[in-house]
Scaffold this active site. Sequence first.
Site, mmCIF file in Angstrom:
data_model
loop_
_atom_site.group_PDB
_atom_site.id
_atom_site.type_symbol
_atom_site.label_atom_id
_atom_site.label_comp_id
_atom_site.label_asym_id
_atom_site.label_seq_id
_atom_site.Cartn_x
_atom_site.Cartn_y
_atom_site.Cartn_z
ATOM 1 N N LEU A 77 102.544 40.567 25.393
ATOM 2 C CA LEU A 77 101.707 41.574 25.349
ATOM 3 C C LEU A 77 101.062 40.823 26.767
ATOM 4 O O LEU A 77 100.288 39.665 27.044
ATOM 5 C CB LEU A 77 100.133 42.316 24.859
ATOM 6 C CG LEU A 77 101.156 43.008 23.050
ATOM 7 C CD1 LEU A 77 99.927 43.113 22.074
ATOM 8 C CD2 LEU A 77 101.922 43.842 23.981
ATOM 9 N N ASP A 78 100.890 41.320 28.136
ATOM 10 C CA ASP A 78 100.085 40.862 28.611
ATOM 11 C C ASP A 78 98.863 40.648 28.669
ATOM 12 O O ASP A 78 98.140 41.478 27.240
ATOM 13 C CB ASP A 78 99.668 41.978 30.189
ATOM 14 C CG ASP A 78 101.467 42.454 30.690
ATOM 15 O OD1 ASP A 78 101.960 41.862 30.621
ATOM 16 O OD2 ASP A 78 101.187 43.206 31.338
ATOM 17 N N ARG A 79 98.052 39.540 28.775
ATOM 18 C CA ARG A 79 96.919 39.440 29.042
ATOM 19 C C ARG A 79 95.623 40.421 28.690
ATOM 20 O O ARG A 79 95.000 40.111 27.061
ATOM 21 C CB ARG A 79 95.759 38.463 29.892
ATOM 22 C CG ARG A 79 94.825 37.456 29.614
ATOM 23 C CD ARG A 79 93.675 37.125 30.590
ATOM 24 N NE ARG A 79 94.820 35.779 31.449
ATOM 25 C CZ ARG A 79 94.324 34.755 31.174
ATOM 26 N NH1 ARG A 79 93.277 34.410 29.987
ATOM 27 N NH2 ARG A 79 95.057 34.028 31.945
#
Length: 299
Positions: free
Chosen positions: A138-140
Amino acid sequence: MKRKPQARAPKETYLKVTEPIELMTFLLSKMGGMSRNSVKSLLAHRQVMVNNKITTQFNLALQPEDLVVINNGRGNIELNHPKLKIIFEDEYLIVVEKKEGLLTVSTGNPDETTAFSILKNHVKKSSPDNRIYVVHRLDRETSGVIMFAKNKEVQTILQENWHRIITRRIYVALVEGKVEKEQDTIVSWLLENEKSLKIHSSATDNGGQQAVTHYRCVRSNDNYSLLEIELETGRKNQIRVHMQDIGHPIVGDKKYGANISPINRLGLHARLLAFYHPVTTEVVSFETQVPRNFLNIFH
């Protein structure tokens, strides 16, 4: 005269269920006069597994042929971290809820705290031989459900059969403006610019990967819409780019066209992940709550 070494208690106790029974009753009958409080302590310290899944539920209904395993050591150590919460764990997988602001895995700085580094240190507390393997990311700034493997074989099974194993991936997105269509499907081709690392979308084949996103509007007002999003494909930044494509960028997403940040974070959350367990083949599903600040915007 030398004293004989005392026999060590086995590290694990294996118990086979022969008739339908509640877990508490079963353990009281099998654990040699152990008190209810002692059994509850075993459960609280995550020392009880039923069919390879850690359980803390004392009234869990057991069925014939179920296997109950008691860890007689110091138990399965609880993870306490403000950015990461374990939802499910067995000997093959760990499923966690990641908070926004935490990378899944390091992008170059080995000292950076990531979901991977937190879990790697966590499993080593039980045994220095334990390992963690990345399956997806997942993106930050995206929160929500993410899965890690506990051995290389399971990682390979999941990664090589991802689209067959995953049955549902549902996100919620808080986007700018009121969407015109209550539900729709967005299809485009996504190509990453190697210099800017930004994903570009095209309605026709641009040499990139085809991406398919389904959405339906759950709630809206004149300024915002809350969308439930189901991925048919899982491309990098797919949801963020597709929301920009329809003129409703995700709040807080300046990279892909957002003008405002009313909740001081990216308005994207991975709410549900369902899949065939890579070893048992049963369908398992893990769901988290919609972040409260996504909902408060409509009050």
